[in-house]
Design an enzyme around this catalytic site. Structure first.
Site, short mmCIF file in Angstrom:
data_model
loop_
_atom_site.label_atom_id
_atom_site.label_comp_id
_atom_site.label_asym_id
_atom_site.label_seq_id
_atom_site.Cartn_x
_atom_site.Cartn_y
_atom_site.Cartn_z
N HIS A 135 -12.34 -9.71 9.03
CA HIS A 135 -11.31 -8.75 9.45
C HIS A 135 -11.12 -8.85 10.96
CE1 HIS A 135 -10.51 -5.96 5.99
NE2 HIS A 135 -11.38 -6.80 5.50
N LYS A 568 -7.64 6.49 6.43
CA LYS A 568 -6.38 6.56 7.19
C LYS A 568 -5.37 7.47 6.49
CE LYS A 568 -2.65 3.43 8.56
NZ LYS A 568 -1.83 3.41 7.35
#
Length: 907
Positions: A135, A568
């Site tokens: 990532h 999120k």
């Protein structure tokens, strides 16, 4: 064991702070020597970072270099001290007292009167898979990682008292040279890494640590079992295997193509083949038993003749090392290994990994028959364990793609199959769409269709499926892992991939109706998706095709849970609750369908992405949800912090595997994991309230501009962190921003609101009508519920690392002052509110009073992080005003690295 006891158990005892202070001072002195030579004008920064305010602008970059290197050296010193502390603890109190060790784990298992039969069943079935991902969170180059490792090894050497003053001075000189190299090398990438470079980055950790520590990990497991279950000889097999996303994760990354995936498979394969060739060569050198000194079983001599013939060099092999059959045997295996992926070689390669494992096992058994059990267990068995762990692949390469891509390609195929239909076809996600997919799946397939004239996207996906078929037909079918479907929102999303696999020849039966050969793993990411997951899986498992395919691919349906996106979407506390509830619901669905469910936890390094101490995070998982099987992502900077050095790698792997064993063997009967209706009702209420308050902020019309202007999120694109773009599909809204840069930006500007926002409001809403009784209930939950305590602990850490005074400086960058002041007032007030309630709940006087190690570490680096933040605000302001041009970009990127290193994660 109560929640508080679990928390204390994973604090590894009193640290040797005197030793850490000693090596810290030594490293500081060596760095000072380097600074005096390279740029003496910034020397004052290492003693007092605030002195940087007085520096000329052209010296800021060098000052940041000082801070960056010093933070790196502190991390290395802490790692060295932690490893030394664990050794001392084991020497002082024995292995049972080392938290996270196999000995500690099986001591608790034996104390709980778990019978040997249950332990052996766990040993036979436990499958733990760390999954390496690239990532965009890892800022360290491999070159820098290699320097870090050499510094770590020098510190390890300096621990020894055996050196003369002259020798010690030589080691210190070498250490200073490495620090000088750090200064001269530079940590910032000048070019964004390619996927190929990321592949090599991931394999670096296997070559440096992970290959080496497999055997010793199994030895430690065996020793722990002999210690606590001496009456029952237990069979040990490697509990760990590895997976990777690097080169297989194409969700939103246009740089991961079929050719790149093929390259990843090749590099993964060549890494382990080189390792196994080296290991077999070692055996050929070491196992030198002579037939003139000891009698060999006839069966083994016959096996040797067979292997020499298969090696295609019988005369050559038998002519060397005469009278030393084992040397000849392992040489023959080397020849066959080399031929396994060379179709035109003279030797006959291995059909699969099982054949090589069988030959190594035969060598072990022969040595045992020859009264050489120690040779078998210390020399041959570790090599067999490596083959069982790494196969011919190093890692199982997962493939990940977004369901929107799958559905677009399917729509193209629908048009190819229905050329005369004037309409657009059924819309994805509708009952008509699912009905079409199910109809096609049920049809016999006489030949593989050739879809010509399709888009590049369709060609890539169909080509990928062809590569998967080619790979699983090879000597190690586990070279391909799972096919993970991002943003799974319906059963038809998963069935659609089954249909594409059918068209690509990936079914096992002749008519392509009954069994798919790939493991399809749905990934549930948002709060709504997590809530819908049980019903989606109920629909899926009602299909005989899905149940047959699960049975043919290991007997377990894996489900991946997304921590970053759920956080999120709904905030940390709500996401934590929904992740637990989804697991409980999915286990029930699987039980009803007669299918075992296992979970793949997509966690990151920061609290906002599911990061938490490994042992405690596993101990807090709902009862019965692990059952011997667990996958977890190791993302970005977490990989280098855990696996860069062998001792640290072994410790982290041991914690992971030991925690899975304990949860598997004990969780069903542990009162702390049983659902308490009063606790459950309270947590559900708080989670919903926190979600509501978090969404109110997230949906505020002014937040998007505030986020972009009060953080370096736009400039983040210039930090050469990873190959993948920061946004899915190039969109510009918060909803399309990847969770990783979302967390990164809020961490950089020291708001860290992704780890706590909404919970203070929720606590207030819960406590106001309940008064003292409400706080009594929360304290009872804190003391008795592992999941709740873990969540509170991680919120507290985020509150502590946040700094509202620093955050206010970033809020000052926002041009709409009215909105900025309103939003920052909300954020600051919620930080105060949440902190106040956490302190009342825990009984502390200040945040993180209970976490001495974290507090001690962060207070040591806080002045440097704060100064890096001040410079970052200044540089953002100048950059956005158009002052300085490109020359400001390097120091700006260096501030990001400094803040990330100081906090301990990039996102």
């Amino acid at each position: 064991m109560k929640a508080g006891q679990i928390a204390k158990a994973y604090i590894a005892g009193p640290a040797d702070t005197a030793y850490q202070d000693e090596i810290t001072m030594m490293l500081r002195d060596l760095l000072r020597q380097v600074i005096k030579v390279r740029e003496p004008r910034v020397l004052a920064v290492i003693d007092e970072p605030a002195n940087g305010l007085e520096l000329a602008p052209d010296l800021i970059e060098h000052a940041l270099q000082v801070i960056g290197i010093w933070l790196q050296l502190l991390n290395i010193a802490e790692e060295n001290a932690a490893m030394r502390n664990r050794r001392q603890m084991e020497n002082r109190s024995g292995p049972d007292q080392v938290p996270g060790s196999f000995s500690h784990a099986f001591a608790t298992v034996a104390a709980a009167n778990v019978p040997p039969e249950a332990v052996q069943k766990a040993l036979d079935t436990v499958d733990v898979q760390p999954t390496i991902t690239a990532h965009p969170t890892e800022a360290k180059r491999v070159t820098v990682l290699e320097i870090h490792r050499r510094i770590y090894l020098k510190l390890y050497e300096l621990e020894s008292p055996r050196w003369t003053p002259r020798e010690r001075a030589g080691l210190l000189k070498s250490l200073r040279t490495e620090i000088d190299l750090l200064w001269l090398t530079g940590e910032i990438r000048l070019e964004k890494p390619t996927v190929e470079q990321e592949i090599h980055w991931g394999l670096h950790f296997f070559r440096e640590a992970l290959f080496d520590r497999t055997g010793s990990l199994c030895d430690m497991l065996e020793a722990a079992l002999q210690r606590h279950y001496p009456e029952t000889p237990c069979r040990v097999r490697p509990p760990l295997r590895y997976s990777s996303w690097i080169g297989g994760d194409r969700d939103g990354n246009p740089f991961v193509t079929v050719d790149v995936t093929r390259y990843a498979l090749k590099e993964n394969r060549e890494a382990v083949l080189a390792r196994l060739d080296h290991r077999l060569n070692d055996l050929a050198q070491l196992v030198s038993l002579s037939s003139q000194e000891v009698s060999f079983p006839p069966a083994f001599l016959e096996r040797l003749q067979n292997q020499a013939a298969l090696a295609g060099a019988a005369d050559t092999i038998t002519a060397r090392n005469v009278h030393e059959p084992f040397r000849q045997f392992f040489t023959a295996l080397r020849h066959r290994l080399a031929a396994t992926f060379q179709p035109h070689a003279k030797a006959t390669g291995f059909r699969d990994t099982g054949e090589l494992i069988g030959e190594l096992l035969a060598a072990e058994e022969t040595l045992a028959q020859m009264q050489s059990v120690s040779l078998a267990s210390t020399l041959v068995r570790p090599v067999r364990w490596e083959v069982e762990t790494f196969g011919f692949r190093t890692v199982s390469l997962d493939i990940r793609q977004n369901t929107t891509v799958i559905n677009r390609v399917l729509m193209e195929i629908w048009r190819k199959l229905n050329p005369l239909d004037p309409g657009e076809g059924p819309q994805s996600g509708t009952p008509a769409w699912q009905a079409w997919i199910e109809t096609e799946l049920d049809k016999p397939l006489g030949f593989l269709p050739q879809f010509r004239g399709v888009s590049e996207e369709a060609r890539e996906l169909l080509g990928l499926l062809g590569l998967i078929r080619e790979t699983i037909d090879g000597p190690d079918r586990q070279a391909i892992g799972a096919f993970i479907l991002s943003m799974t929102q319906s059963a038809s999303d998963v069935l659609g991939l089954y249909l594409l696999a059918k068209f690509a020849g990936l079914f096992a039966d002749e008519t392509a109706r009954e069994t798919c050969r790939i493991r399809v793993v749905p990934l549930f990411e948002t709060i709504d998706d997590l809530r819908a997951a049980p019903q989606i899986m109920r629909d899926l498992l009602a299909h005989p095709l899905v149940r047959n395919s699960v049975a043919a691919n290991g007997g377990r349906q894996e489900v991946m849970l997304g921590y970053s996106d759920s956080n999120k979407d709904g905030g940390f506390f709500c996401a934590s609750f929904e992740l637990f509830e989804a697991q409980r619901g999915l286990i029930r669905i699987g039980r009803d369908a007669g299918v075992s469910i296992s979970f793949f936890h997509g966690r990151g390094g920061s609290v906002s992405r599911g990061g938490a101490p490994t042992g405690r995070a596993i101990a807090a998982q709902p009862a019965g949800t692990i059952d011997g099987h667990m996958r977890v992502t190791e993302q970005g900077e977490v990989v280098s912090s855990k696996f860069a050095n062998r001792g640290t790698a072994q410790h982290n792997l041991e914690i992971l595997a030991a925690s899975v064993f304990v949860h598997t063997l004990k969780s069903i009967d542990e009162p702390e994991l049983k659902v308490n209706r009063e606790h459950q009702s309270a947590v559900e209420w708080i989670a919903k309230a926190s979600f509501s308050h978090y969404r109110k902020l997230a949906e505020d019309r002014a937040l998007l501009d505030y986020f972009h202007q009060a953080s370096p999120v736009e400039e983040l694109a210039n930090l050469k962190l990873g190959s993948r773009p920061a946004r899915r599909f190039g969109a510009k809204g918060i909803g399309d921003l990847r969770a990783i840069p979302w967390v990164f930006a809020w961490s950089q500007n020291r708001h860290l609101l992704t780890g706590w926002y909404g919970l203070g409001y929720a606590f207030d809403d819960f406590l106001v009508p309940r008064g003292a009784e409400g706080m009594t209930l929360l304290r009872d939950m804190f003391n008795r519920s592992r999941g709740f305590r873990l969540a509170v602990d991680e919120v507290e850490k985020s509150l502590y690392l946040a700094d509202m005074d620093v955050a206010e400086q970033y809020a000052g960058l926002v041009t709409d002052r009215t909105s900025a002041e309103r939003l920052f007032a909300l954020i600051r007030h919620e930080h105060q509110r949440t902190s106040r309630t956490i302190l009342e709940l825990t009984g502390e006087k200040r945040l993180c009073e209970r976490f001495d190690g974290l507090q001690r570490r962060f207070e040591r680096v806080r002045p440097m992080v704060d100064q890096a933040n001040r410079w970052q605000v200044q540089l953002l302001k100048e950059t956005r005003q158009g002052n300085g041009g490109d020359k400001l970009m390097m120091p700006l990127l260096m501030t990001m690295n400094c803040v990330a290193t100081g906090l301990g994660w990039t996102g």
